[in-house]
Design a protein around this motif. Sequence first.
Motif, PDB file in Angstrom:
ATOM      1  N   ILE A  17       9.019  -8.636  -8.500  1.00 24.48           N
ATOM      2  CA  ILE A  17       9.131  -7.186  -8.259  1.00 24.48           C
ATOM      3  C   ILE A  17       8.952  -6.865  -6.780  1.00 24.48           C
ATOM      4  O   ILE A  17       9.719  -6.091  -6.194  1.00 24.48           O
ATOM      5  CB  ILE A  17       8.074  -6.439  -9.103  1.00 24.48           C
ATOM      6  CG1 ILE A  17       8.464  -6.482 -10.587  1.00 24.48           C
ATOM      7  CG2 ILE A  17       7.908  -4.995  -8.627  1.00 24.48           C
ATOM      8  CD1 ILE A  17       7.377  -5.998 -11.511  1.00 24.48           C
ATOM      9  N   TRP A  18       7.934  -7.467  -6.153  1.00 22.01           N
ATOM     10  CA  TRP A  18       7.699  -7.208  -4.728  1.00 22.01           C
ATOM     11  C   TRP A  18       8.834  -7.763  -3.870  1.00 22.01           C
ATOM     12  O   TRP A  18       9.228  -7.157  -2.877  1.00 22.01           O
ATOM     13  CB  TRP A  18       6.355  -7.787  -4.314  1.00 22.01           C
ATOM     14  CG  TRP A  18       5.190  -6.953  -4.749  1.00 22.01           C
ATOM     15  CD1 TRP A  18       5.212  -5.620  -5.045  1.00 22.01           C
ATOM     16  CD2 TRP A  18       3.833  -7.375  -4.937  1.00 22.01           C
ATOM     17  NE1 TRP A  18       3.949  -5.189  -5.402  1.00 22.01           N
ATOM     18  CE2 TRP A  18       3.079  -6.247  -5.346  1.00 22.01           C
ATOM     19  CE3 TRP A  18       3.184  -8.597  -4.809  1.00 22.01           C
ATOM     20  CZ2 TRP A  18       1.709  -6.311  -5.615  1.00 22.01           C
ATOM     21  CZ3 TRP A  18       1.817  -8.664  -5.075  1.00 22.01           C
ATOM     22  CH2 TRP A  18       1.094  -7.533  -5.473  1.00 22.01           C
ATOM     23  N   ASN A  21      11.792  -5.535  -3.921  1.00 26.43           N
ATOM     24  CA  ASN A  21      11.595  -4.276  -3.210  1.00 26.43           C
ATOM     25  C   ASN A  21      12.116  -4.318  -1.783  1.00 26.43           C
ATOM     26  O   ASN A  21      12.377  -3.270  -1.186  1.00 26.43           O
ATOM     27  CB  ASN A  21      10.112  -3.891  -3.213  1.00 26.43           C
ATOM     28  CG  ASN A  21       9.901  -2.433  -2.847  1.00 26.43           C
ATOM     29  OD1 ASN A  21      10.666  -1.571  -3.254  1.00 26.43           O
ATOM     30  ND2 ASN A  21       8.865  -2.160  -2.077  1.00 26.43           N
ATOM     31  N   VAL A  24      15.497  -2.962  -2.471  1.00 25.69           N
ATOM     32  CA  VAL A  24      15.448  -1.595  -2.981  1.00 25.69           C
ATOM     33  C   VAL A  24      15.100  -0.615  -1.865  1.00 25.69           C
ATOM     34  O   VAL A  24      15.658   0.487  -1.776  1.00 25.69           O
ATOM     35  CB  VAL A  24      14.425  -1.489  -4.125  1.00 25.69           C
ATOM     36  CG1 VAL A  24      14.218  -0.032  -4.535  1.00 25.69           C
ATOM     37  CG2 VAL A  24      14.880  -2.315  -5.328  1.00 25.69           C
ATOM     38  N   SER A  25      14.176  -1.005  -0.987  1.00 31.28           N
ATOM     39  CA  SER A  25      13.669  -0.084   0.032  1.00 31.28           C
ATOM     40  C   SER A  25      14.502  -0.077   1.311  1.00 31.28           C
ATOM     41  O   SER A  25      14.332   0.803   2.157  1.00 31.28           O
ATOM     42  CB  SER A  25      12.222  -0.437   0.392  1.00 31.28           C
ATOM     43  OG  SER A  25      11.394  -0.317  -0.738  1.00 31.28           O
ATOM     44  N   THR A  38       5.866   4.566   2.981  1.00 37.28           N
ATOM     45  CA  THR A  38       4.737   3.815   2.423  1.00 37.28           C
ATOM     46  C   THR A  38       3.702   4.762   1.829  1.00 37.28           C
ATOM     47  O   THR A  38       3.150   4.499   0.750  1.00 37.28           O
ATOM     48  CB  THR A  38       4.094   2.945   3.516  1.00 37.28           C
ATOM     49  OG1 THR A  38       5.079   2.087   4.085  1.00 37.28           O
ATOM     50  CG2 THR A  38       2.962   2.100   2.930  1.00 37.28           C
ATOM     51  N   ARG A  41       4.890   6.045  -1.444  1.00 30.34           N
ATOM     52  CA  ARG A  41       4.719   5.008  -2.465  1.00 30.34           C
ATOM     53  C   ARG A  41       3.304   5.018  -3.027  1.00 30.34           C
ATOM     54  O   ARG A  41       3.109   5.087  -4.250  1.00 30.34           O
ATOM     55  CB  ARG A  41       5.045   3.636  -1.860  1.00 30.34           C
ATOM     56  CG  ARG A  41       4.678   2.475  -2.760  1.00 30.34           C
ATOM     57  CD  ARG A  41       4.791   1.144  -2.049  1.00 30.34           C
ATOM     58  NE  ARG A  41       4.250   0.068  -2.875  1.00 30.34           N
ATOM     59  CZ  ARG A  41       4.167  -1.200  -2.487  1.00 30.34           C
ATOM     60  NH1 ARG A  41       4.593  -1.561  -1.292  1.00 30.34           N
ATOM     61  NH2 ARG A  41       3.647  -2.104  -3.299  1.00 30.34           N
ATOM     62  N   ALA A 221      14.679   4.653  -5.534  1.00 27.29           N
ATOM     63  CA  ALA A 221      13.848   3.781  -4.697  1.00 27.29           C
ATOM     64  C   ALA A 221      12.401   4.245  -4.699  1.00 27.29           C
ATOM     65  O   ALA A 221      11.464   3.430  -4.767  1.00 27.29           O
ATOM     66  CB  ALA A 221      14.390   3.741  -3.271  1.00 27.29           C
ATOM     67  N   TYR A 224      10.885   3.455  -8.142  1.00 22.12           N
ATOM     68  CA  TYR A 224      10.626   2.014  -8.261  1.00 22.12           C
ATOM     69  C   TYR A 224       9.363   1.638  -7.498  1.00 22.12           C
ATOM     70  O   TYR A 224       8.534   0.862  -7.990  1.00 22.12           O
ATOM     71  CB  TYR A 224      11.824   1.237  -7.714  1.00 22.12           C
ATOM     72  CG  TYR A 224      11.693  -0.271  -7.821  1.00 22.12           C
ATOM     73  CD1 TYR A 224      11.995  -0.938  -9.001  1.00 22.12           C
ATOM     74  CD2 TYR A 224      11.244  -1.024  -6.738  1.00 22.12           C
ATOM     75  CE1 TYR A 224      11.874  -2.315  -9.093  1.00 22.12           C
ATOM     76  CE2 TYR A 224      11.123  -2.396  -6.816  1.00 22.12           C
ATOM     77  CZ  TYR A 224      11.439  -3.038  -8.000  1.00 22.12           C
ATOM     78  OH  TYR A 224      11.306  -4.407  -8.095  1.00 22.12           O
ATOM     79  N   ASN A 225       9.218   2.197  -6.292  1.00 29.97           N
ATOM     80  CA  ASN A 225       8.039   1.872  -5.481  1.00 29.97           C
ATOM     81  C   ASN A 225       6.760   2.409  -6.095  1.00 29.97           C
ATOM     82  O   ASN A 225       5.722   1.726  -6.073  1.00 29.97           O
ATOM     83  CB  ASN A 225       8.223   2.434  -4.065  1.00 29.97           C
ATOM     84  CG  ASN A 225       8.908   1.461  -3.141  1.00 29.97           C
ATOM     85  OD1 ASN A 225       8.277   0.699  -2.434  1.00 29.97           O
ATOM     86  ND2 ASN A 225      10.239   1.469  -3.168  1.00 29.97           N
ATOM     87  N   CYS A 229       6.380  -1.064  -8.285  1.00 32.76           N
ATOM     88  CA  CYS A 229       5.779  -1.867  -7.213  1.00 32.76           C
ATOM     89  C   CYS A 229       4.303  -1.575  -6.985  1.00 32.76           C
ATOM     90  O   CYS A 229       3.592  -2.410  -6.424  1.00 32.76           O
ATOM     91  CB  CYS A 229       6.529  -1.635  -5.904  1.00 32.76           C
ATOM     92  SG  CYS A 229       8.114  -2.436  -5.858  1.00 32.76           S
ATOM     93  N   THR A 230       3.850  -0.397  -7.383  1.00 32.12           N
ATOM     94  CA  THR A 230       2.460  -0.023  -7.124  1.00 32.12           C
ATOM     95  C   THR A 230       1.662   0.078  -8.424  1.00 32.12           C
ATOM     96  O   THR A 230       0.749  -0.713  -8.657  1.00 32.12           O
ATOM     97  CB  THR A 230       2.388   1.293  -6.341  1.00 32.12           C
ATOM     98  OG1 THR A 230       3.201   1.186  -5.159  1.00 32.12           O
ATOM     99  CG2 THR A 230       0.968   1.601  -5.913  1.00 32.12           C
TER     100      THR A 230
END
Length: 300
Positions: A17-18, A21, A24-25, A38, A41, A221, A224-225, A229-230
Amino acid sequence: MDRKWIYYVGLGLVSIIWGANFGVSRSAMETFDPILFTFIRFGGAIPFFFLLLKLREGSVGITWKSALKLAVIGLIGVTVLEIAVMYSIKYTTLANASLLNVAPWPIFAALLAPLFVKEKITSRLAVGGAAAAVGVVLIITGGGDGLDLSSEHMIGNLLALGVSIIGALFNLACMPLMKQYSALRVSAWFILFGALFMFPLTLGSWGKVEWASLGAGHYAAIGYNILICTLFAFVVWNACMFKIGAARANFFRYIVPASAVVVGYIMFNEQVTMLQLGGGICIALGLVWIGMERQQKPGI
């Protein structure tokens, strides 16, 4: 299936996943200032963390002593770490930053682990970690940029190496607290503090974004973050890391660059070289070798 493999699968999934990213980012960074993105996120994840914490555990509180510890962890592990990553990329080559950000991190975690937890560096961990580290070097340098250690990149290289040290200490500092609280509660609070410390750094960036022109890709995006991602990734990573040990878990970070290469190929049609394929095999073999070791639950 031995239950420990569930934790290894969790670590691998989070690393994928990371790694994804990065792709994705990439497009979102053309619209958002990196620090602002950031903050969105981590700040955007806070309500979800505390809502989930309330629903699952019935309360959200921690002691003042723990709050002070988690404030320091949030400052170092979220605010400082994330900003250092961005500036390391700015002041050195992408290959240098990727290699120095990722490769030494698990090594520092293994070396520094005795300061926080009762973990030992076993021969299997050393051999598997070395094989995986070789794989990371092949993946990053096999992309064509190569490693550049010239003096003009010294500041960025030192920042990237510092990311590995800070990141290792960040992970290890969470371990004793997860003896007292769940991974969800620890993650929720250090992300809250990290976002609070980061917010003043974004004040000049909000007005530069043309919010009305944001499209579905931007919101995808952001979602997703925040959610994947978090919220998902930090809870799963911390829970799995606590179960199998910080030193062992951090070697699974070597999946991140492999995942980034795959996503680059799928999303941006970037070339994958034979060296990178060989690096992926080295990482897989090294992590399987580590995973086959029997270990006791790490002491705190």
